[in-house]
Design an enzyme around this catalytic site. Structure first.
Site, mmCIF file in Angstrom:
data_model
loop_
_atom_site.group_PDB
_atom_site.id
_atom_site.type_symbol
_atom_site.label_atom_id
_atom_site.label_comp_id
_atom_site.label_asym_id
_atom_site.label_seq_id
_atom_site.Cartn_x
_atom_site.Cartn_y
_atom_site.Cartn_z
ATOM 1 N N TYR A 125 18.093 23.610 33.821
ATOM 2 C CA TYR A 125 18.050 24.208 35.165
ATOM 3 C C TYR A 125 19.437 24.103 35.816
ATOM 4 C CZ TYR A 125 17.208 24.547 40.194
ATOM 5 O OH TYR A 125 17.291 24.890 41.519
ATOM 6 N N SER A 183 22.491 24.884 43.330
ATOM 7 C CA SER A 183 21.653 23.704 43.538
ATOM 8 C C SER A 183 22.492 22.435 43.516
ATOM 9 C CB SER A 183 20.618 23.635 42.415
ATOM 10 O OG SER A 183 20.006 22.373 42.377
HETATM 11 N N1 LIG Z 1 13.589 24.145 47.109
HETATM 12 C C1 LIG Z 1 14.625 23.382 46.755
HETATM 13 O O1 LIG Z 1 14.652 22.175 47.010
HETATM 14 C C2 LIG Z 1 15.815 23.981 46.053
HETATM 15 C C3 LIG Z 1 16.920 23.157 45.808
HETATM 16 C C4 LIG Z 1 18.024 23.696 45.159
HETATM 17 C C5 LIG Z 1 18.038 25.033 44.790
HETATM 18 N N2 LIG Z 1 16.942 25.811 45.026
HETATM 19 C C6 LIG Z 1 17.000 27.216 44.606
HETATM 20 O O2 LIG Z 1 16.711 28.035 45.727
HETATM 21 C C7 LIG Z 1 16.032 29.215 45.299
HETATM 22 C C8 LIG Z 1 14.717 29.361 46.034
HETATM 23 O O3 LIG Z 1 13.926 28.206 45.761
HETATM 24 P P1 LIG Z 1 12.468 27.991 46.347
HETATM 25 O O4 LIG Z 1 12.321 26.544 46.591
HETATM 26 O O5 LIG Z 1 12.210 28.960 47.430
HETATM 27 O O6 LIG Z 1 11.616 28.347 45.049
HETATM 28 P P2 LIG Z 1 10.325 29.280 44.897
HETATM 29 O O7 LIG Z 1 9.873 29.108 43.487
HETATM 30 O O8 LIG Z 1 9.368 29.013 45.992
HETATM 31 O O9 LIG Z 1 10.936 30.729 45.098
HETATM 32 C C9 LIG Z 1 11.461 31.522 44.069
HETATM 33 C C10 LIG Z 1 10.725 32.851 44.100
HETATM 34 O O10 LIG Z 1 11.327 33.690 43.121
HETATM 35 C C11 LIG Z 1 10.312 34.365 42.415
HETATM 36 N N3 LIG Z 1 10.842 34.654 41.086
HETATM 37 C C12 LIG Z 1 11.074 33.783 40.066
HETATM 38 N N4 LIG Z 1 11.578 34.427 39.010
HETATM 39 C C13 LIG Z 1 11.688 35.728 39.375
HETATM 40 C C14 LIG Z 1 12.133 36.898 38.714
HETATM 41 N N5 LIG Z 1 12.572 36.845 37.446
HETATM 42 N N6 LIG Z 1 12.105 38.082 39.370
HETATM 43 C C15 LIG Z 1 11.648 38.149 40.643
HETATM 44 N N7 LIG Z 1 11.190 37.069 41.323
HETATM 45 C C16 LIG Z 1 11.216 35.879 40.692
HETATM 46 C C17 LIG Z 1 9.129 33.425 42.384
HETATM 47 O O11 LIG Z 1 7.889 34.138 42.239
HETATM 48 C C18 LIG Z 1 9.247 32.733 43.725
HETATM 49 O O12 LIG Z 1 8.440 33.367 44.705
HETATM 50 C C19 LIG Z 1 15.896 29.089 43.792
HETATM 51 O O13 LIG Z 1 16.979 29.755 43.190
HETATM 52 C C20 LIG Z 1 16.001 27.597 43.555
HETATM 53 O O14 LIG Z 1 16.461 27.316 42.253
HETATM 54 C C21 LIG Z 1 15.837 25.325 45.664
#
Ligand SMILES: NC(=O)c1ccc[n+]([C@@H]2O[C@H](COP(=O)([O-])OP(=O)(O)OC[C@H]3O[C@@H](n4cnc5c(N)ncnc54)[C@H](O)[C@@H]3O)[C@@H](O)[C@H]2O)c1
Length: 335
Positions: free
Chosen positions: A152, A127
């Site tokens: 985080y 991130s």
């Molecule tokens: N969206 C952003 O702006 C952003 C920015 C930086 C990093 N990220 C990272 O990208 C990744 C995806 O983010 P996103 O925006 O799609 O988030 P999101 O919450 O929509 O997707 C994460 C998914 O993982 C699942 N999940 C969580 N914990 C779990 C576990 N222990 N076992 C199985 N499934 C699990 C959740 O149910 C969810 O569907 C994450 O790692 C997030 O930290 C996202």
């Protein structure tokens, strides 16, 4: 290829799975479908993926070691993309243990499974928040990132460190993906664009943090996916020029890389709000708030490494991206 996408029911995981299926890959998606935000949106994303014969969904938790071992026993994966995580900076203040379970214990299980099953490449979500207290802009992969300001961010930095040890000890090629504020259709209900759009459409006040004095490198989902696909296809190799006397955080003597995937075109929060107002055709009721603990005031990605190594630079304008999100939102919620 047969690719495991963890967090496949999530915002980025859904779009990535869709894209991989479109180009002919076989995708196995795992997700625990937790209720951090509205589960229906996760189920509806899955419904779309499940129309594809090359998609298989497994409901499971990456923190469950047996479940991960069983998954890897049943399938032989060419690539693993770990997107499952507890996301969100603010939530980590109240719920620290959720981050340790999904992001640390879960990621350990993924690393171990990749190691023992000789997966050719693990890419994983990091991130932009790893840049923490850094103020030098744009944020570069060559910068030191030793000052995270939320748990985080610390969990994402920990993932990069853990990945490095596996790249070193077991020769597991790993690539960390530092995403910068991702937005677009099927986006997350806990993030600004979704909350602002909902608030404006429902004539409810929207909370604007740090009195609007925020700058974000908002990155459109299709650009993120293009970057993830290209980076996942490119297996990292040891950097022959890496020198332990002047250690460069961006590469390694081991098959390890990290990339910023961001827009390199930061937008002031108030301009972002104005673009949403224009897309909807209505003014927001603004509730000015102080800075939130754990947040950072400005982000901007240096994307030169991404451009150099995989020949791609995100370029969707915020106006186009917001328009596409608002049309999706109106269509999805019939408003
Ligand atoms: N969206 C952003 O702006 C952003 C920015 C930086 C990093 N990220 C990272 O990208 C990744 C995806 O983010 P996103 O925006 O799609 O988030 P999101 O919450 O929509 O997707 C994460 C998914 O993982 C699942 N999940 C969580 N914990 C779990 C576990 N222990 N076992 C199985 N499934 C699990 C959740 O149910 C969810 O569907 C994450 O790692 C997030 O930290 C996202």
């Amino acid at each position: 290829m047969k690719i495991l996408v963890t967090g496949a029911a999530g915002f980025i995981g859904f779009h990535l799975s869709k894209r991989l299926l479109e180009r002919g890959d076989e995708v196995v998606g795992i997700d625990n479908l937790n209720d951090y935000y509205d589960v229906n949106i996760k189920l509806n994303r899955l419904k779309m993926l499940e129309t594809q014969s090359k998609f298989e969904f497994v409901k499971g938790d990456i923190a469950d070691r047996d479940a991960i071992d069983t998954l890897f026993k049943h399938h032989s994966f060419d690539r693993v993309v770990n997107l499952a995580a507890q996301a969100g900076v603010r939530y980590s203040i109240e719920n620290p243990h959720a981050y340790i379970s999904a992001n640390i214990v879960g990621f350990t299980n993924i690393l171990e499974a990749c190691r023992h099953n000789k997966v050719a490449h693990l890419s994983y979500a990091s991130s932009s928040s790893v840049y923490g207290a850094n103020t030098k802009q744009p944020f570069s992969e060559h910068d030191n990132i030793d000052h995270p300001v939320s748990l985080y961010a610390a969990s994402k930095k920990a993932n990069e460190l853990m990945a490095h040890t596996y790249s070193n000890l077991y020769g597991l090629p790993t690539t960390g993906l530092r995403f910068f504020t991702v937005y677009g259709p099927w986006g997350r209900p806990d993030m600004a664009l979704f909350k602002f759009t909902k608030g404006i459409l429902e004539d409810q006040p929207i909370d604007i943090y740090n009195n609007g004095n925020m700058i974000r490198d908002f990155t459109y989902i299709d650009d993120i996916i293009e970057g993830v696909v290209r980076v996942t296809d490119k297996i990292p190799e040891p950097d022959p020029d890496w020198n332990g006397d002047a250690p460069d955080p961006a590469t390694s003597f081991a098959p390890y890389r990290v990339y910023n995937i961001g827009n390199n075109n930061p937008v002031k929060l108030m301009d972002f709000v104005e673009a949403i107002e224009n897309a909807i055709g209505k003014k927001a009721i603004k509730n000015m708030m102080p800075m939130q603990a754990g947040d950072v005031p400005a982000t901007r990605a240096d994307t030169s490494a991404l451009a150099k190594d995989v020949g791609f630079k995100p370029d969707t304008s915020v106006t186009d991206g917001i328009n596409r999100f608002v049309s999706w939102y109106r269509d999805y919620f019939k408003v």
